[in-house]
Write an enzyme that holds these catalytic residues in place. Sequence first.
Site, PDB file in Angstrom:
ATOM      1  CG  HIS A 236      50.233 -75.388  32.676  1.00 40.05           C
ATOM      2  ND1 HIS A 236      50.200 -74.964  31.281  1.00 40.05           N
ATOM      3  CD2 HIS A 236      48.827 -75.731  33.265  1.00 40.05           C
ATOM      4  CE1 HIS A 236      48.790 -75.012  31.114  1.00 40.05           C
ATOM      5  NE2 HIS A 236      48.016 -75.306  32.046  1.00 40.05           N
TER       6      HIS A 236
ATOM      7  CG  HIS B  46      46.171 -79.424  34.098  1.00 37.05           C
ATOM      8  ND1 HIS B  46      45.424 -79.832  32.793  1.00 37.05           N
ATOM      9  CD2 HIS B  46      46.453 -77.914  34.068  1.00 37.05           C
ATOM     10  CE1 HIS B  46      45.458 -78.736  32.226  1.00 37.05           C
ATOM     11  NE2 HIS B  46      45.894 -77.579  32.948  1.00 37.05           N
ATOM     12  CD  GLU B  47      47.188 -75.779  36.869  1.00 36.71           C
ATOM     13  OE1 GLU B  47      48.142 -75.006  36.570  1.00 36.71           O
ATOM     14  OE2 GLU B  47      46.012 -75.870  36.885  1.00 36.71           O
TER      15      GLU B  47
ATOM     16  CD  GLU C  41      45.577 -75.300  29.649  1.00 40.44           C
ATOM     17  OE1 GLU C  41      45.521 -76.046  29.916  1.00 40.44           O
ATOM     18  OE2 GLU C  41      45.914 -74.164  30.139  1.00 40.44           O
TER      19      GLU C  41
END
Lengths: 499, 499
Positions: free
Chosen positions: A268, A264-265, A294
């Site tokens: 980003h 997830h990170e 997101e």
Amino acid sequence: MTLNEAIEKLNELEKASYALGHAQSILYTDGDTVAPKNSWKGRGKAMAYLSELTYKQLVKPETGETLETILQHKDETDEVTFRRAEILKESYDELHMLPMEEYVAYQELVNESMTVWKDAKDGSDWNLFAPYLEKLITARRRFASLKAPDKPAYDVLLDLHEKDATMAELDPFFRALREDLSPVIKEVAAREKPVPAFLKGPWPVEKQRIFSQKVMALEGIDPLCCTLGETEHPFTSGTNKWDVRITTHYHEDDVLSSLYSVIHEGGHALYEMDVRDDMQFTCLADGVTMGVHESQSRFYENLIGRSRAFCTPLLKVMKEVFPEQMKGVTEDELYSAINLSKPSLIRTEADELTYSLHVMIRYELEKAMIGGDLKVADIPGEWNRLYKEVLGVDVPDDKHGCLQDSHWSFGGMGYFPSYALGSAYGVQMLQEMEKDIDVWTTVAKGDLSPVTAWLTEKVHQYGHLKKPCDLLPAAMGGPLDATVYTGYLKKKFTELYKL
Amino acid sequence: MTLNEAIEKLNELEKASYALGHAQSILYTDGDTVAPKNSWKGRGKAMAYLSELTYKQLVKPETGETLETILQHKDETDEVTFRRAEILKESYDELHMLPMEEYVAYQELVNESMTVWKDAKDGSDWNLFAPYLEKLITARRRFASLKAPDKPAYDVLLDLHEKDATMAELDPFFRALREDLSPVIKEVAAREKPVPAFLKGPWPVEKQRIFSQKVMALEGIDPLCCTLGETEHPFTSGTNKWDVRITTHYHEDDVLSSLYSVIHEGGHALYEMDVRDDMQFTCLADGVTMGVHESQSRFYENLIGRSRAFCTPLLKVMKEVFPEQMKGVTEDELYSAINLSKPSLIRTEADELTYSLHVMIRYELEKAMIGGDLKVADIPGEWNRLYKEVLGVDVPDDKHGCLQDSHWSFGGMGYFPSYALGSAYGVQMLQEMEKDIDVWTTVAKGDLSPVTAWLTEKVHQYGHLKKPCDLLPAAMGGPLDATVYTGYLKKKFTELYKL
């Protein structure tokens, strides 16, 4: 002031703004990763002074003139410079309306609140955090009333995180999510699968650290430009495309938590690392909105990271690092294990199907909290009531309830909806992507570069250059449509649970 | 300007100076520990701007007046405030004499040189680093000529690191070290002991990380105020007593390297952590000179850490963390192993007996380099010649020779002598300490708190408050005396090697 003079002054402004932002970002990341616990006092002093400088560098009479000069010469100004002036004008207007003391006091309040929130969460002690939240709510309401006195305060805060988002738009969006997903969630819960034995590990932290590096490589993250730290609450922080930090959190009894935090990170991070070179060190070198940010993180986390195709390279890496724990596990078993769905307590650990209802609960609470219909003292009770009503779970304490997220502690009311919007954007982007490239063949091969190249072309490269109202429909093939998102979820979980 | 106005302005100056210094320190530490490699570009931009601000905050007409006002009112000013004005006046004078562009350009040069030095060291490539060193030497000479045009440049640089140190004082100091120690070093080398089998390990890095934490606890370092990072070249960096960072470097085949780095940097950290509260966030919250700082780090590293008494608690901890590697090892065997002496190539890995001759070589080279008698291109040859002449070792390449230390890359010419001076100060302090407390009984018990309390009373608490010419004789029981230091070494190694 001539246009050239104005552009020169804009460059000076950006130089100061970059440097101060860089320092603040690194101090924040350091403070949350490797700094000693008692360092907060000195960091608070430094941060307060840097905030004061940030304010002073931007809020001076010539800034308004500088930016106005550029904005009045659109035809003679290149696209990047014009957009920089536009974005800085927004920041200028936001800062300008607050007296400096108030701005600095707010930064100090946030710094202190984040520390207090951590202790409050550790001790599951709402009363410790409550007076800070009270002050933060007052400050955010005051900010909203100064920025747009005619608008509902929560709409102003939503707009900060997702440009032009309003309750009028989000109410039906979340209603659709709830109506469409609730029946599936119930059916899935009725067919609950047991947690497979292999998931229980244990997963030694040292091995998980090695695993994280391999996962980052699989995701296509250049380690020369992005490193991984460890924090209670994972986050991404980038100062420019060559310096991005992501963090994760390890649990000995759960390998999936850190795995999906890293992916997830990492999503980003890829967004920040793919912004065009000519926008670096300017205010455009960032994601355009939280929702779009997101959309990228959740794209990699769920649409790719929890796909059947991804299980092929993922299982290979897991068997390399955890040969004993993964002995005999098949790709199908892994696919089922990473998509177990069950209403639960913690948003960041929630499965893809139930996730957006965690967000919806926060949206409802924030609306009431900012709108003045919900007292701080009543938040725990209301939180617990909604979790029971919407997800059917009993919240045992505030640590696993209303103290679980850091967002309110940094004044991020209005942020949560971005997670659900981003998830929905991502599914619409995937539909478009599938028209252009053979997504699942390349993912199964463990080569995510065509996926990232597509997202770079449509989204990443632009940073903050294109407005979301121009960027998103082009990348999504049309306007936001909650049913595309719920349709994707219903199909995936109907198949997974043989409904 | 009234005295009260001046004091208020002094406080403002300190506030800015603390914040900017804090940010620069954290950016530096972060850059050397966890930052991605390509982050140098953005960090360089941020650092350059912060340097510019540091300069601008201090160098303005009113600063001179502010500080002069306080300095002219000694009787009406408290000791701490007066000393702060005195120290800031020195910084002001040093910055004031340089145009800002030159000051900022120097900071940028240092930032770049440090990056280049790392690559040069990795590739053992002197030619890569040479042009930067050339520029650094020119800049340091220019600084010295502006600061004190009548003094030899190297004396000016020595004074920056060790107040009032001069070549006139250091030449006989180093001569005494060489003359006194060379015969012992030769005799010890003739009785070379084999490296005991247990030292070969292997020592898994993960276990060493745990060991480091236990060693820090043994040294009495509060983990809430000091954390440990990992870097190529270990260092200590503190912003205030509640936020100190130390670093180490792990080698799988050598546990002593990191052990003594941790204890050494821990000694620096204890100094910073014990400075009085009322001097925190001011320019006094720091060690008074590099020599005094090194006296503390080398006190813990050698006088305590390599003592016979320390082997009792040390062995206990080592057996806890490394039960297999340390199986059957006795305290006497450990004592012998941590004090093996043999002329070698790397200063930071050198044993206590030969260490100061590594420093002497650098002192001689720096004198010639700054004095204009040694060209940059000739440094490797001269380095290798001196290592052969003084220590009898052949330098295989510049990585293990003149590129081993980072000091020149950050313009720290004049720093090295502090290590030898600090070692000598420490031995004289130990003599005094032994009159007051039963040092070896408490060390053998693994309780270093009486040692640290003594050093805090005599040295640490004062930070930069007392001048070294007042502080040192009181703590050392008299002036610097090289023979006390050499006497200690001769006695220790005569016993260890049964000469």
